[in-house]
Design a protein around this motif. Sequence first.
Motif, PDB file in Angstrom:
ATOM      1  N   GLN A   1     -16.492  55.132  43.388  1.00 37.28           N
ATOM      2  CA  GLN A   1     -17.743  55.074  42.651  1.00 37.28           C
ATOM      3  C   GLN A   1     -18.864  55.371  43.619  1.00 37.28           C
ATOM      4  OE1 GLN A   1     -17.951  53.798  39.403  1.00 37.28           O
ATOM      5  NE2 GLN A   1     -16.630  52.011  39.243  1.00 37.28           N
ATOM      6  N   PRO A   2     -19.959  55.893  43.122  1.00 35.65           N
ATOM      7  CA  PRO A   2     -21.094  56.029  44.049  1.00 35.65           C
ATOM      8  C   PRO A   2     -21.512  54.634  44.500  1.00 35.65           C
ATOM      9  CG  PRO A   2     -21.647  56.866  41.869  1.00 35.65           C
ATOM     10  CD  PRO A   2     -20.249  56.374  41.794  1.00 35.65           C
TER      11      PRO A   2
ATOM     12  N   ILE B   1     -23.672  51.537  46.401  1.00 34.38           N
ATOM     13  CA  ILE B   1     -25.054  51.127  46.172  1.00 34.38           C
ATOM     14  C   ILE B   1     -26.017  51.916  47.033  1.00 34.38           C
ATOM     15  CG2 ILE B   1     -26.561  49.113  46.099  1.00 34.38           C
ATOM     16  CD1 ILE B   1     -24.125  47.423  45.791  1.00 34.38           C
TER      17      ILE B   1
ATOM     18  N   PHE C   1     -24.725  56.393  30.922  1.00 28.19           N
ATOM     19  CA  PHE C   1     -24.945  54.944  30.931  1.00 28.19           C
ATOM     20  C   PHE C   1     -24.911  54.328  32.306  1.00 28.19           C
ATOM     21  CE2 PHE C   1     -25.074  54.421  26.519  1.00 28.19           C
ATOM     22  CZ  PHE C   1     -24.104  55.196  25.938  1.00 28.19           C
ATOM     23  N   GLY C   2     -24.588  55.119  33.297  1.00 35.34           N
ATOM     24  CA  GLY C   2     -24.543  54.571  34.650  1.00 35.34           C
ATOM     25  C   GLY C   2     -23.160  54.124  35.039  1.00 35.34           C
ATOM     26  N   ILE C   3     -22.300  53.907  34.062  1.00 39.26           N
ATOM     27  CA  ILE C   3     -20.944  53.502  34.419  1.00 39.26           C
ATOM     28  C   ILE C   3     -20.064  53.749  33.207  1.00 39.26           C
ATOM     29  CG2 ILE C   3     -21.166  51.128  33.626  1.00 39.26           C
ATOM     30  CD1 ILE C   3     -19.580  50.301  36.077  1.00 39.26           C
TER      31      ILE C   3
ATOM     32  N   ARG D   1     -17.250  52.230  31.337  1.00 44.39           N
ATOM     33  CA  ARG D   1     -16.469  50.991  31.294  1.00 44.39           C
ATOM     34  C   ARG D   1     -16.272  50.525  29.866  1.00 44.39           C
ATOM     35  NH1 ARG D   1     -17.159  45.909  35.024  1.00 44.39           N
ATOM     36  NH2 ARG D   1     -16.994  47.617  36.486  1.00 44.39           N
TER      37      ARG D   1
ATOM     38  N   GLY E   1     -16.136  48.063  26.960  1.00 43.55           N
ATOM     39  CA  GLY E   1     -16.755  46.800  26.569  1.00 43.55           C
ATOM     40  C   GLY E   1     -18.234  46.688  26.839  1.00 43.55           C
ATOM     41  N   LEU E   2     -18.781  47.623  27.614  1.00 45.65           N
ATOM     42  CA  LEU E   2     -20.213  47.534  27.883  1.00 45.65           C
ATOM     43  C   LEU E   2     -21.029  48.139  26.763  1.00 45.65           C
ATOM     44  CD1 LEU E   2     -20.838  48.259  31.621  1.00 45.65           C
ATOM     45  CD2 LEU E   2     -20.888  46.117  30.396  1.00 45.65           C
TER      46      LEU E   2
ATOM     47  N   ARG F   1     -24.295  48.344  20.483  1.00 45.19           N
ATOM     48  CA  ARG F   1     -25.412  47.553  20.963  1.00 45.19           C
ATOM     49  C   ARG F   1     -26.702  48.181  20.507  1.00 45.19           C
ATOM     50  NH1 ARG F   1     -24.556  46.271  27.251  1.00 45.19           N
ATOM     51  NH2 ARG F   1     -26.774  45.848  27.099  1.00 45.19           N
ATOM     52  N   ASP F   2     -27.688  47.305  20.269  1.00 46.35           N
ATOM     53  CA  ASP F   2     -28.947  47.817  19.754  1.00 46.35           C
ATOM     54  C   ASP F   2     -29.963  48.109  20.844  1.00 46.35           C
ATOM     55  OD1 ASP F   2     -28.425  45.609  17.085  1.00 46.35           O
ATOM     56  OD2 ASP F   2     -28.469  47.790  16.966  1.00 46.35           O
ATOM     57  N   ASP F   3     -29.704  47.630  22.049  1.00 44.68           N
ATOM     58  CA  ASP F   3     -30.765  47.788  23.050  1.00 44.68           C
ATOM     59  C   ASP F   3     -30.546  49.001  23.944  1.00 44.68           C
ATOM     60  OD1 ASP F   3     -29.540  45.605  25.637  1.00 44.68           O
ATOM     61  OD2 ASP F   3     -28.478  46.585  24.014  1.00 44.68           O
ATOM     62  N   LEU F   4     -29.569  49.830  23.610  1.00 47.19           N
ATOM     63  CA  LEU F   4     -29.353  51.011  24.433  1.00 47.19           C
ATOM     64  C   LEU F   4     -29.741  52.254  23.658  1.00 47.19           C
ATOM     65  CD1 LEU F   4     -25.866  50.236  25.918  1.00 47.19           C
ATOM     66  CD2 LEU F   4     -28.073  49.949  27.001  1.00 47.19           C
TER      67      LEU F   4
END
Lengths: 273, 162, 899
Positions: free
Chosen positions: A35-36, A38, A154-156, A158, A160-161, A238-241
């Motif tokens: 993964q990239p 940090i 989404f940045g990842i 995965r 379940g996110l 999800r509603d916040d994405l």
Amino acid sequence: MEPTPALAVLTFLLAGLFLPLYPLSIGANLLLKRQPPIGGPDPLSGPSVKAAAILLMPVAGVALVQLGLSLAGEAARVMATGFAVWGGLSSMLYAFRLLSVRDGKIWIAQLYCSALALVWIGVPQGVPLLLPAVGLALSLLPLTVLLSYLTRRFGIARVGLYPGLSGRMPVFSVLFVAAVLVAVAVPFSPAFFAIADLAFGGVGANELITLAPVSLSWLLWTWAGVNLIAGIVFGTPRDDLVYVDLDRRAAVLHGVGMLLLSLFGIFLVEGVL
Amino acid sequence: MNDLDEPRGPPQGAAAEPQGHGPSLGKRLKIRSMVNVAGEVLPFFWPMRNFIHHNPLHGLEDRPFEQAVAEATRLFHARGYLRRVEYRRLMERGSIDLQVLEGLVAELVDDWLREHGVDDDDLRRLLRNCLMTIFTRMDQPAPGVEVPGTEEVLAAIKRVAG
Amino acid sequence: MAATTAIKPFAERLATELTLCDAVDQLFGTRLGETLNELLIKGLMDFFDEGQSVWRMPGRMRGLYRSWSRIARRNRRLKMRGLDVGAILAEAEDPESMIDFVMTRLGIPEPLWMDYFALELTRLHGWAGFVRWRAQARHYYWQQRNPADLVEYVALRLVLALALITDAGRRLKRDLSYRALRDYAERHPRECLLRRELNAGTVLPDYAHRIEVTLDQGDPGRIDALAWEYEGVKMTREAESRARHLLKVVDAAGIPRQGLLDRPDDSLHAFIDAVFAFKAREGFLWTRGLEQTYIERLLREIDRAAADTADVADERPGEADAGGRVQALFCIDVRSERLRRRLEAVGEYETFGIAGFFGVPVSFVEYGKGHETALCPAIVTPKNVAVEMPHKHEHHRETLFELGHELVHDLKNTVLAPYVTVEAVGLLFGFDMVGKTFAPAAYNTWRQRLESRKPPARLLIDKLSRGEAEELVAHLQDEMVIRAIERHFGIKRESVTSPMIRELRETALGNRSGPTQFARQNDIDPAAEAVFITSLQVEYRVNPNQRQIQLEHLAKVGFHHRRQAQLVGTALRAIGLADRFARTVLVVGHGSTSQNNPYESALDCGACGGDQGLVNARIFAAMANRREVREVLAEHGLRIPEDTWFVPALHDTTTDEVRLFDLDQLPPAALTRLSRIEEDLAAAGRLCAMERCAALGETGITKPEVAARRVKRHALDWTQVRPEWGLSKNASFLIGRRALSRALNLEGRAFLHSYDHGIDPDGRLLEGILSGPLVVAQWINLEHYFSVVDNEAFGSGSKVYHNVAGRFGVITGNVSDLRTGLPAQTMLKGREPYHEPMRLVTVIEAPRALVEAVLRRLYKPRELVRNGWILLVVLDPQTGQAHQYHSGGWQTRPIRLPG
């Protein structure tokens, strides 16, 4: 060349880095699941690097195996059987581990290890190895591409996110499901023909020692594939994405690309090409 | 026939004194009553062979409706009202009258302003206007887990608009 | 004017809003809560099974806790999961001590215990609600056999919770007691925050990996820094999204942005606060909008109808055409409204609404069933029993068909069945399935012909005299003796004389001793005779104790004729039918027909405790037809003419057919009138079917006959998930004369109870209506309200996934909470709500003073009105005003009322 068993074993072990045999598979595993970090962008974790690795490593591995076989001479049979068993066990191990993986990159890495370890099974049976290996590798590519798309969005990638993509990104979801099915060797993906070849193509067709690891791994792959699909495509979104589906051009590109790849793979493995 | 006249209890009877380390009778009775009081909010479930329609919030009928719904939402992790889009569809069907809604919004705004001791007609009109717009024309965003303070929202407005 | 609602810090929410299992799940990503529920539900399903499973849980009579413990101690599967339940169970014998032990071991302080219990109880509110009901249902057969109560339930949950937490603690190598978790939360609040974000699925995806890595590394400094950053980012994003939202609103409202931004900061603060405060109250606002629209419309229509019929004469037809007039008593159910409207249009019918049990609460024992059913609202306990007796006492011959049916059914339930019977018997089931699916009407008729019919029976509603009761018991015991003789000695009835039987009976009862003629006749030695007599006493219960009990039971059967008169009188007066009786009065109970429907009884009569209203109708009619009863009523001023006859009937609400019953008891003169009545009912039923089909969204309905056939098919189709809408869309409860509602089309949404305030000066009858039927209607209304606003939590979800559990409820899938409430197919049309969620609009036609006086005397209806659980509207005919109760006061407006 005279047969030099010791050198042959070494060659085989080297091949085990590319056609992963546990624990030699660590290297391939690490490369594929990078993964990239940090600290900042990492060129080694880009999708194109991964794709190239997935395609090239098996070829290198197969070449080394051929070399090893020619070096082994009479002991070839025995050695090959030993490595085949090791390969089968390794494949099953990774298939088991695949079940509990939630991260996309790790998933691809472990499926790669599990799939390509099966190539060892074909060695004692005298199955020509290159085509099945390439077929298995090709089948993983579409999923790699789509997972990298998710990572960019989404940045990842995965499970379940961000469930429920079918509701918000329907085009992507369709392609994603197809890609996962191709990767887990559902019939008519190149991988399917590849493992059929490995299981039945050679001298030892229908023997338990060939069929058992192949069947078990295949079963576990499909289970893992369903888990992956269920966790990403189904569920309540999800509603916040913010969701942005593939636009037409990208969708067509991906779709046609997958189709072509699959066709190519099928023909390749079936020996037409 | 069956002597069930005594309160149903464990066969040994709660009246039996425990050995050494167990809690005393008084403690056990207290636990019993705590559980029963805690359970008062649960709606009964009759066997479905004879289905009984029953208010799920029966245990909360001692408080006003709006409060009870809020409490039940918290207790049972449930929604107490429909989603805005569903109410809007009812409005399209004609079950909710726009003027009635406007009247209720106006009433609500007046109450709120009075409670907060603000008497700004301009603000009143602004609120009425905005609220009606929100209810009739905007989509309902999901509630975020974070609740930013008013200051932050104001700052954000200035940032975004400016 | 800050509007920030402070969310309690995690440390405080521990044990007050979160159970320890939940907290551990949130912090460490385990799945303790899910596992606990699963293990618990399995245990509960085993224990509460009411005859559905063939292998039953042993030892259930010791109670829930003890029987479960016995098995759990030995449950190897639990041990394999690493749960040492046995060790925990060894610590205490009874559930209270176990609760004490577990709570102490978890370290939860005692002041928090009650809230903690509440948390545990509301996790699976279906099962907990069932246990709670059972704990107080002392007369429920299964509760008597297998007792259970909430304390045992909580003990079970806590045992499993402790086992899971201990195991998790071992795996995570942490102390997971309350104290430890609280310390952890207080000392590392930011770490907790990050952990919870990660495990709750609400984490910002682009931070997910960083958070994971940082948490794994465990460096507190880095964790804190990341948490700060994350919180800040999340808060900013949320603030910005809100800001954008507000600006969009302002734009859409047509207000120039600059104008808004030019306002002083105070004003903007107020604006932001207000908007977000109102969003919290939005749902209630919409609900009130829905209700108020309905009220306005209803009042307008009443007003208009009154104006239209102002110059029409008296609303009740006069004596002149008494011959053609028919009165009908219907249940207050909303589905009756349609039929009443249509019937009144078809002919000269005067209809009344009354609670479906017709004011007669009774426990009913059906012929062939061994138990009592309470036919009355759930809040009433019946004190009398009615029994069904067949006209001829037939020896119940089992047909070959029935025997076969039973055999096949039993086979279905054994474990080995699938292996054996699929090839052999499977075809039979297939036949059944094909028949039911493709030709439901024909197949059902054929099936019914095969099954032996119930012999015609009459209802026993009069009190038995002592002599009659004794004779009945003697007769019963004689039957027992005959059966015993046949079983024991193989001697048939023909070879035994009645005196012999009597002698044996008396010997068993201890009233005589010495050898019996029977023994002498058949050469039975005294020892064998003694054994036989003992067997009579013990196995066949021919003994004095049993006789006494049977006599006591029989004493409860029936109603004294004065009581009958009282019930009939109260009922008739309550609906305002105290004079001007027609020659035929129909008493129409209702029920529904559907196949393969666990919710069938939800469609039946709620006032009859979820059963059909036919029995109550028959009882009421029988009482009202009795001469003695009418004499008593006449003494009290209620004169029913001699040629008036009450006829019971059953309204099938799925097909809108009405069948008349007990016609064999009619005097001949009445019979001739009936054929016309039946035709009218059929016609009205067909028109209703047309309305119904429109509501169900059926296509291709051109004529009433087509509609009637379609709804009939619904009743017989086992694949139909929505045989009828039932009580969905109920909106109001009208208490008043029929004149008030006759001209209105209430679309099948109103409960209608007839009431005449003119004959009720002190409000006693109104009291009866408000404390009984109104409460039942309110329960129905709110059940529908909550099942539609959140069908997954309060309702029971889609019927398609339902499985019957233990024969008393349904679950979704094979392990889930017991589903409460109504299914999605009853509440929603597709995904849209069909039922409109609003509180019951209660309209009472009576002087306001009277209503206020009555409410002052009644506790529950007053609470409901005051707390806004029902909306009260009083139409005062004396002042011509409509008063609506709102927040403690009345809002008044003028209205025209009929008559």
